[in-house]
Enzyme design. Structure first.
Site, PDB file in Angstrom:
ATOM      1  N   HIS A 351       0.797  -1.233   0.000  1.00 29.25           N
ATOM      2  CA  HIS A 351       0.000   0.000   0.000  1.00 29.25           C
ATOM      3  C   HIS A 351       0.824   1.274   0.000  1.00 29.25           C
ATOM      4  O   HIS A 351       0.255   2.362   0.081  1.00 29.25           O
ATOM      5  CB  HIS A 351      -0.920   0.037   1.224  1.00 29.25           C
ATOM      6  CG  HIS A 351      -2.118  -0.831   1.098  1.00 29.25           C
ATOM      7  ND1 HIS A 351      -3.300  -0.390   0.557  1.00 29.25           N
ATOM      8  CD2 HIS A 351      -2.319  -2.114   1.432  1.00 29.25           C
ATOM      9  CE1 HIS A 351      -4.187  -1.376   0.579  1.00 29.25           C
ATOM     10  NE2 HIS A 351      -3.606  -2.435   1.096  1.00 29.25           N
ATOM     11  N   LYS A 537      -9.733  13.541   3.673  1.00 32.14           N
ATOM     12  CA  LYS A 537      -8.817  12.398   3.737  1.00 32.14           C
ATOM     13  C   LYS A 537      -7.950  12.607   4.961  1.00 32.14           C
ATOM     14  O   LYS A 537      -8.019  13.659   5.594  1.00 32.14           O
ATOM     15  CB  LYS A 537      -7.961  12.336   2.472  1.00 32.14           C
ATOM     16  CG  LYS A 537      -7.330  13.705   2.116  1.00 32.14           C
ATOM     17  CD  LYS A 537      -6.544  13.674   0.823  1.00 32.14           C
ATOM     18  CE  LYS A 537      -7.389  13.583  -0.425  1.00 32.14           C
ATOM     19  NZ  LYS A 537      -7.257  12.344  -1.164  1.00 32.14           N
ATOM     20  N   ARG A 538      -7.131  11.603   5.327  1.00 27.33           N
ATOM     21  CA  ARG A 538      -6.215  11.823   6.437  1.00 27.33           C
ATOM     22  C   ARG A 538      -5.332  13.039   6.173  1.00 27.33           C
ATOM     23  O   ARG A 538      -5.023  13.346   5.021  1.00 27.33           O
ATOM     24  CB  ARG A 538      -5.344  10.582   6.648  1.00 27.33           C
ATOM     25  CG  ARG A 538      -6.069   9.485   7.377  1.00 27.33           C
ATOM     26  CD  ARG A 538      -6.544   9.934   8.745  1.00 27.33           C
ATOM     27  NE  ARG A 538      -5.423  10.047   9.653  1.00 27.33           N
ATOM     28  CZ  ARG A 538      -5.100   9.154  10.566  1.00 27.33           C
ATOM     29  NH1 ARG A 538      -5.843   8.083  10.723  1.00 27.33           N
ATOM     30  NH2 ARG A 538      -4.056   9.311  11.344  1.00 27.33           N
ATOM     31  N   LYS A 543      -0.227  14.540   1.130  1.00 24.74           N
ATOM     32  CA  LYS A 543      -1.546  14.766   0.530  1.00 24.74           C
ATOM     33  C   LYS A 543      -1.785  16.252   0.236  1.00 24.74           C
ATOM     34  O   LYS A 543      -2.704  16.628  -0.468  1.00 24.74           O
ATOM     35  CB  LYS A 543      -2.645  14.205   1.430  1.00 24.74           C
ATOM     36  CG  LYS A 543      -2.636  12.670   1.524  1.00 24.74           C
ATOM     37  CD  LYS A 543      -3.727  12.180   2.469  1.00 24.74           C
ATOM     38  CE  LYS A 543      -3.736  10.674   2.687  1.00 24.74           C
ATOM     39  NZ  LYS A 543      -4.484   9.925   1.650  1.00 24.74           N
ATOM     40  N   THR A 645      -8.865   6.191  -2.677  1.00 25.04           N
ATOM     41  CA  THR A 645     -10.196   5.674  -2.987  1.00 25.04           C
ATOM     42  C   THR A 645     -11.225   6.785  -2.814  1.00 25.04           C
ATOM     43  O   THR A 645     -12.310   6.722  -3.390  1.00 25.04           O
ATOM     44  CB  THR A 645     -10.574   4.480  -2.078  1.00 25.04           C
ATOM     45  OG1 THR A 645     -10.322   4.849  -0.711  1.00 25.04           O
ATOM     46  CG2 THR A 645      -9.783   3.243  -2.448  1.00 25.04           C
ATOM     47  N   LYS A 649     -14.854   7.774  -4.871  1.00 20.86           N
ATOM     48  CA  LYS A 649     -16.164   8.082  -4.287  1.00 20.86           C
ATOM     49  C   LYS A 649     -16.702   9.392  -4.863  1.00 20.86           C
ATOM     50  O   LYS A 649     -17.873   9.495  -5.232  1.00 20.86           O
ATOM     51  CB  LYS A 649     -16.061   8.224  -2.765  1.00 20.86           C
ATOM     52  CG  LYS A 649     -15.619   6.970  -2.048  1.00 20.86           C
ATOM     53  CD  LYS A 649     -15.275   7.288  -0.576  1.00 20.86           C
ATOM     54  CE  LYS A 649     -14.454   6.180   0.042  1.00 20.86           C
ATOM     55  NZ  LYS A 649     -13.784   6.596   1.288  1.00 20.86           N
TER      56      LYS A 649
HETATM   57  C1  LIG Z   1     -12.462   6.683   1.568  1.00 21.82           C
HETATM   58  C2  LIG Z   1     -12.020   7.114   2.899  1.00 21.82           C
HETATM   59  C3  LIG Z   1     -10.675   7.423   3.124  1.00 21.82           C
HETATM   60  C4  LIG Z   1      -9.634   7.360   2.032  1.00 21.82           C
HETATM   61  O1  LIG Z   1      -9.553   8.625   1.396  1.00 21.82           O
HETATM   62  P1  LIG Z   1      -8.338   8.991   0.422  1.00 21.82           P
HETATM   63  O2  LIG Z   1      -8.780  10.272  -0.187  1.00 21.82           O
HETATM   64  O3  LIG Z   1      -8.259   7.889  -0.579  1.00 21.82           O
HETATM   65  O4  LIG Z   1      -7.128   9.103   1.258  1.00 21.82           O
HETATM   66  C5  LIG Z   1     -10.295   7.816   4.384  1.00 21.82           C
HETATM   67  N1  LIG Z   1     -11.183   7.916   5.396  1.00 21.82           N
HETATM   68  C6  LIG Z   1     -12.491   7.641   5.207  1.00 21.82           C
HETATM   69  C7  LIG Z   1     -13.436   7.787   6.350  1.00 21.82           C
HETATM   70  C8  LIG Z   1     -12.955   7.231   3.964  1.00 21.82           C
HETATM   71  O5  LIG Z   1     -14.263   6.948   3.797  1.00 21.82           O
END
Ligand SMILES: *Cc1c(COP(=O)(O)O)cnc(C)c1O
Length: 808
Positions: A351, A537-538, A543, A645, A649
């Site tokens: 990952h 995101k985190r 990022k 991911t 979404k």
């Molecule tokens: C999808 C998701 C992530 C991943 O987000 P990235 O933009 O891919 O880092 C992190 N936290 C939650 C709660 C999510 O639903």
């Protein structure tokens, strides 16, 4: 019982009866939490029928099963998901309404199960949904953490971590299985010898023994009989294992073991407890696989033909030496046959390519905690080296050794001990093969493969965005529910002005829902007709939330300076947790909140923009945020985000991706074309060139870019905080450590890309067309596609053949 959901009236009857028998009073006298728990138990019992049938069908047909080992499962809430997958949502909603209960109230009583940090844990959850929905036998294996990842509050513009007590109202889905307990042993002394046949024997006296006791949750497939299992292990005391006078110490160790999700978001902290957690669920999970296999088959000779184990990153990599140990020590296999079985059973998903995030553990810690496993790891290393020397590749050994510099390199152990190594997006796999793991790729060219991540289109479109789902159904029918690639059928309609208008109305409806949420939780008023520009995101330096907030700071400063400069109204929405020990990330959160306070409190500027930081990013918040987004910010430094991911979404809900060529963004533009995404910034090759030539110099950019200089200066001149040192870490990281993540390098390109997006937004119908194309092309990113690839190319899984059609 089995007909409790056959009609509304029958449901009401069952439900009242359940409340009365479970709590010992009439329905009318029950509390909301009791009503919620009774509803949960009714649904779970109903699911129990298919759960039992699935186990029977797998055993009878001897279908191969998958075990997905993951330290994290970010499941979110399951009530809506389970009711809809079972096809009983409407019956329950109407029945509850007759009883004067709003189903949304019941849904919101469920805690958001946040047993994970972010993307990696959410991927595991999406995979479970797809496995069951595709009739594949796939089990999840993890820890039943008593507390989820911390809950984030913002106080004084800063992140504060408070415990996440997700089990407070109980967990309506779990079933305690005390008869499936496993003893897990740690530390102590081992006396070992070889007999005259060269077989290994040992006499082990562990220092610490706990009982792992499973809690099972049903994983309900979409409109199918398949109901798989997520098994979460809890630690309980082993009465026989407390040495005299050490009771309190022992109790503390047992309690600690499953207390917390480790906030280990890609920085590795040498914490022994974490390593113990890893072995705890690995040992328990392996034992379960062996027991379950031997219930159906006479021996373990065919284990690899009937079971596949996928390691979600290296956290569960001790599966490899543990399974070797069990086969050799408990079942008398010789090394070669055991190794054959292990390596043909186990596969590994990588990952990350960030060196600091690749797991390593001190050798002395591993040998002290797991003396037998450590011997096995040494033997794996010895044989691996022999094999390399034998093939004339001994010169590669220093780059691929498992043991070195006093450390156990977990990714190397994972690659040597499995038959498949996969990256999670095309560009990520390329970087693995050509760069980070190049030596391994030359040793095992057939082992490396790509499986681009996905998300379940059920949770992330059908259930979280019913308004959009209805519009799609009205336009192309419902085939895509079962076959997400079918969203492509929208393509012939994207130029239809009537559809574009209806789509814009749906998007606006979702923006109003998001605006209501923001008003009611934060008291901030945002305009649904402004552009909703979202990054959730985190929080991590790579990022680059910093790049995003720099754009906001620039706009504010520019509008203050020049009354003639005004922008199309925008709402900048952030949501992100930072690891509790990550100082720079927490300072970025403080900066975002400081800018928000300043901007929103400025009567002139706040007519043009608002900045919102939504606390406690989680699955439930994503479900409100994502459907309301216009712009999806995916702006990581090229080469750093393995896949992402969140980007998928947002795309699936129509947002335009504003992003770098990184992770799955590359495949998103491949799908939609450069006209329907906004791509900017340095690419991987550009960054490699800068590094090779050692030519990146932040001060050079600073001197020559007035707009950037204005932003950087504002960090220190009291604009956002009266304390001019408040953002010192950020300043130093950029200006004194030469900006490791190229924020300054991409600043100008980002501003330009943002202006293009703002212009594109003006032509509403053209914008609607872009969004419709994004939705139409998003089927590829359903985790159903991802899981089909894993099943075919790595696991060799085929669907469970049910004998009875039964209840689907
Ligand atoms: C999808 C998701 C992530 C991943 O987000 P990235 O933009 O891919 O880092 C992190 N936290 C939650 C709660 C999510 O639903």
């Amino acid at each position: 019982m089995q007909d409790c959901f056959s009609s509304k009236d029958r449901f009401i009857e069952c439900y009242k009866e359940r409340v009365a028998s479970q709590f010992g009073h009439d329905f009318e006298d029950s509390y909301p939490v009791e009503r919620y728990q009774a509803l949960g138990s009714l649904i779970r019992d109903y699911a129990g029928h298919n759960w039992k049938e699935t186990k029977k069908a797998v055993r009878r047909s001897q279908t191969k099963q998958l075990y997905y080992f993951s330290m994290e499962f970010l499941m979110g809430r399951l009530m809506t998901n389970n009711l809809r997958n079972l096809g009983i949502y409407d019956v329950v909603q109407e029945g509850l309404a007759d009883l004067g209960i709003d189903i949304n109230e019941m849904e919101s009583l469920e805690a958001d199960a946040g047993l994970g940090n972010g993307g990696l844990g959410r991927l595991a959850a999406c995979f479970l949904d797809s496995l069951a929905s595709l009739d594949l036998a796939g089990n999840g294996n993890c820890i039943r953490y008593r507390y989820g990842l911390f809950r984030q509050k913002i106080e004084n513009r800063e992140q504060v971590e408070v415990p996440d007590c997700w089990l407070r109202n109980g967990n309506i889905w779990e079933v305690w299985k005390p008869n499936h307990e496993v003893k897990v042993r740690f530390g102590g002394n081992m006396h070992a010898w070889m007999d005259h046949e060269g077989r290994f024997h040992s006499d082990y006296h562990p220092e610490f023994v706990v009982r792992a006791v499973p809690y099972d949750e049903p994983v309900i497939g979409y409109h199918t009989q398949t109901t798989n299992t997520l098994r979460l292990w809890d630690a309980e005391v082993d009465e026989d294992s407390v040495s005299a006078g050490r009771l309190n110490e022992y109790l503390r160790l047992v309690t600690q073991l499953t207390a917390n999700v480790y906030p280990d978001d890609s920085t590795i902290e040498g914490k022994e407890l974490r390593l113990k957690q890893e072995y705890f669920f690995v040992c328990a999970g392996v034992d379960q696989i062996i027991r379950s296999h031997l219930q159906t088959y006479p021996s373990l000779d065919n284990l690899h033909e009937k079971a596949a184990i996928q390691l979600n990153d290296t956290h569960p990599v001790l599966v490899i030496p543990e399974l070797m140990r069990v086969l050799m020590d408990d079942y008398n296999y010789g090394w070669d046959q055991a190794w054959y079985i292990v390596t043909h059973t186990v596969a590994y998903t990588n990952h990350t390519v960030m060196a600091e995030a690749l797991e390593k553990w001190p050798q002395d810690m591993v040998s002290r905690l797991f003396p037998r496993l450590y011997l096995i790891i040494e033997e794996i290393e010895r044989r691996f080296k022999y094999e390399l020397d034998h093939q004339g590749k001994g010169h590669l050994f220093p780059q691929v050794s498992i043991l070195g510099q006093g450390q156990v390199h977990m990714a190397h152990l994972a690659i040597v001990g499995s038959h498949s190594v996969n990256g999670v997006a095309k560009i990520h796999t390329q970087i693995l093969v050509n760069d980070v793991m190049a030596s391994f790729a030359s040793i095992y060219p057939d082992r490396f493969n790509n499986k681009t991540n996905g998300i379940t289109h059920r949770r992330w479109l059908m259930y979280c965005n019913p308004q959009l789902t209805q519009l799609i159904d009205d336009t192309i029918g419902t085939d895509w529910h079962h076959n997400p690639g079918g969203l492509e059928a929208l393509m012939p309609h994207v130029d239809d002005p009537a559809l574009q208008d209806r789509f814009l109305a749906v998007k606006r409806e979702r923006k109003v829902i998001l605006a209501d949420y923001i008003r009611s939780t934060l008291g901030i008023e945002v305009d649904p007709d402004s552009i909703f520009d979202c990054q959730s995101k985190r929080l991590h330096a790579y990022k680059r939330q910093l790049l995003n907030i720099f754009h906001v700071m620039y706009l504010y400063l520019a509008m203050k300076r020049d009354p003639g400069f005004r922008i199309r109204p925008r709402t900048f929405i952030f949501s992100a947790k930072a690891a509790a020990s990550y100082v720079l990330a927490k300072e970025i959160i403080k900066l975002i909140n400081s800018v928000a306070e300043k901007v929103n409190g400025d009567p002139e500027i706040s007519r043009y923009m608002k900045v919102v930081f939504i606390p406690n990013y989680s699955v439930s918040i994503a479900e409100v945020l994502v459907p309301g987004a216009d712009i999806s910010e995916q702006i990581s430094t090229a080469g750093k985000e393995a896949s992402g991911t969140g980007n998928m979404k947002y795309m699936m809900n129509g947002a335009l991706t504003l992003g770098t060529l990184d992770g799955a963004n590359v495949e998103i533009v491949e799908q939609v074309g450069y006209d329907n995404a906004e791509i900017f910034g340095l690419r991987v090759e550009d960054i490699e060139a800068l590094k090779r030539e050692n030519s990146y110099n932040v001060w050079h950019i600073y001197e020559h870019n007035e707009r950037l200089r204005m932003v950087i200066e504002s960090l220190r001149n009291g604009t956002w905080d009266s304390d001019s040192n408040a953002f010192m870490h950020i300043y130093n990281d950029l200006m004194l450590r030469n900006d490791e993540f190229y924020v300054l390098a991409d600043f100008e390109a980002y501003l330009y890309a943002q202006s293009l997006v703002a212009n594109a937004y003006e032509d509403r119908r053209a914008w609607a067309r872009i969004m419709l194309i994004n939705i139409a092309k998003s089927g590829y990113f359903s985790s159903d596609r991802t899981i089909q690839e894993y099943a075919r190319e790595i696991w060799g899984l085929t669907p469970i053949p049910f004998e009875t059609t039964g209840r689907a």
